[in-house]
Write an enzyme that holds these catalytic residues in place. Sequence first.
Site, PDB file in Angstrom:
ATOM      1  N   HIS A 298       0.748  -1.175  -0.206  1.00 40.57           N
ATOM      2  CA  HIS A 298       0.083  -0.171  -0.074  1.00 40.57           C
ATOM      3  C   HIS A 298       0.851   1.399  -0.113  1.00 40.57           C
ATOM      4  O   HIS A 298       0.462   2.272  -0.955  1.00 40.57           O
ATOM      5  CB  HIS A 298      -1.069   0.136   1.246  1.00 40.57           C
ATOM      6  N   GLU A 299       1.706   1.352   0.955  1.00 40.84           N
ATOM      7  CA  GLU A 299       2.576   2.595   1.120  1.00 40.84           C
ATOM      8  C   GLU A 299       3.558   2.778  -0.122  1.00 40.84           C
ATOM      9  O   GLU A 299       3.753   3.999  -0.720  1.00 40.84           O
ATOM     10  CB  GLU A 299       3.481   2.620   2.378  1.00 40.84           C
TER      11      GLU A 299
ATOM     12  N   HIS B  28       3.651   6.791  -6.747  1.00 43.79           N
ATOM     13  CA  HIS B  28       2.817   7.737  -7.240  1.00 43.79           C
ATOM     14  C   HIS B  28       3.619   8.946  -7.209  1.00 43.79           C
ATOM     15  O   HIS B  28       3.630   9.855  -8.030  1.00 43.79           O
ATOM     16  CB  HIS B  28       1.554   7.865  -6.720  1.00 43.79           C
TER      17      HIS B  28
ATOM     18  N   HIS C 253       1.717   4.505  -2.750  1.00 47.99           N
ATOM     19  CA  HIS C 253       1.723   6.065  -2.649  1.00 47.99           C
ATOM     20  C   HIS C 253       3.129   6.451  -3.001  1.00 47.99           C
ATOM     21  O   HIS C 253       3.076   7.526  -3.741  1.00 47.99           O
ATOM     22  CB  HIS C 253       1.423   6.444  -1.118  1.00 47.99           C
TER      23      HIS C 253
END
Length: 629
Positions: free
Chosen positions: A418-419, A425, A422
Amino acid sequence: MQKKLCLTFCLCGAMLIPAIGPGTVSAANGELPDRAAIADAYKWRLNDIYPNDTAWQADANKLKTLFSQVAGYQGKLGNSAHDLLACLKLQDEISILAGERLYPYARMRRDENTADNEYQALSGKAQSLLVEAKAATGFIEPEILAIPANKLAAFRRQEPALKPYSYFLDGLLLKKKHVLSPAQEELLFRSEDVTEAPADIFNTLTGADMKFPAVKDEQGQEVQLSPGRYINFLRSNDREVRRTAFEAYNNTYHQYRNTLAATLNGYVKKNIYYAKSRNYASALEASLAPDRIPVSVYDNLITTVNNHLEPLHRYVALKKKALQLQEIHMYDLYVPLVRDVRYQIPYDEGIKMVERALAPLGPDYALNLNKAITSGWIDAYETKNKRSGAYSWGIYGVHPFILLNYNNDLNDVSTIAHELGHTMHSFYSNASQPFITSQYSIFTAETASTVNEHLFLNHMLNQTTAKNKKIYLINQYLEDLRATVYRQTMFAEFEKMIYARAEQGETLTADSLERIYHDLNVKYFGPEMTVDKEIDIEWARVPHFYRNFYVYQYATGYSAATALSEQILTEGKPARERYINQFLKAGGSDTPINILKRAGVDMAAPQPIEVTLTKFAALVDQLEKLLAE
């Protein structure tokens, strides 16, 4: 994203203790280790921002001089294209220094050890500098808005270097009709402290004054209820434990139902007041305006989910059957279908699992992902006084950083995925965009992270053969989707309904709020669910209702991520290239809707939400077959 091998040692008292490495997360006595006991390979390198605190202070001093420089442009932005450009560039420099260097460094140093007074103080100084920066540049937007449209258009033609600011300037022009006279703006600004009272009262009442009773756990011991413990009680195998915790927790809120209705009513009225003052058609339109999201996107989400409630109804019925219940109640929703599924995954193995799961994103993504993992971007392990939880922080002009508190569980590996979503991105956006368009919107913020989660879960499902583990993974997938799409859409529909009533002059009372909320639960969970009266008060404990029209973005972001990940897995190279080039690299260079559309997902249409709910239905089918075997 970090992993440089290092065999350092640290002194602890009179002992020489080897630095903790892979798979070791606690000191010999069972307590959390000191930060110094963690190998450098598992700590982030904040020196990439500043080599030391002296360098931080030098930039803090420099920032003060920039405040003086930008003040020299006040009253002059309408004079020439040159002055406008110079001021905007200076605003970027101030923003980068204050928000992308000074503040992140101080905050992340504080997060390493929240008991460190030195970095508590430095973080406070950085926060003050952010406030000063906002104040120093506060004149810029109003002055640009005061420039006649034809004159501003001429400036933009005359000065090609203003082109990177096009999206920013276009946004200001859209905002122009909602900006009032300076005197009126001053009055609205001064009223903000007063109008925040409902949210402040809610937070104080529920966070400080509300006291929860003790209930019995599975061992028959009296345990104090709390918001943090409540979900664990709902996951208990003992149904009586679930029921009593559910009733005690919600009945505590019920005692304050009239006060909580009054605070929510006050908060809703506040947002309606500001929307009307700024000439918006509704509070919903005003809330969506900063990201240029049409109201139709919000409505489309609710309509599409309402048209696909049947899979959720089937899931409730399946859970009722699997748990062998005569009636399924709201307090039965969270109990796992299988118990005693345990994963022990050392950090290095978890990283490898994530890299394998994200392989469908292609070689360029893999190369940069490995850079993130091996170059001091990740702070992996929990240590004494380290900030809890996990986050990714993108630093423009440096690189992103990730804080974890890894503890060898499958959820911890999912958190890495998940991290890293980010982080990648931010990495691609910052590398591809000028600063002014590098920041992506909240609407798209969770999409990249959730794409990674989907790819990770799909990988795990494909690699898992043990029946119990497969049931566990599918049930986790279903619960994530239920909580993020169905539940958050129900919240969004609740918000829309209460704002519509308030905009028609109705006062929101505890009775009316409970009726609306009860009826929504009946609709969403279907005929098999016994909707307990205690759930009617749940609206009173949702803090996101004090961030108006925010929750819908969880559902849209998740749906966009599901559609994108399905495209990546089925189409391969064309889909991943669209995803990287049109989405990850786009930052905030266009509206979130346009960016996602170019990547292959139209959030103004039902299709991405339908893909997501079709995925939910397919997972229910898989789960049903596994449980029948």
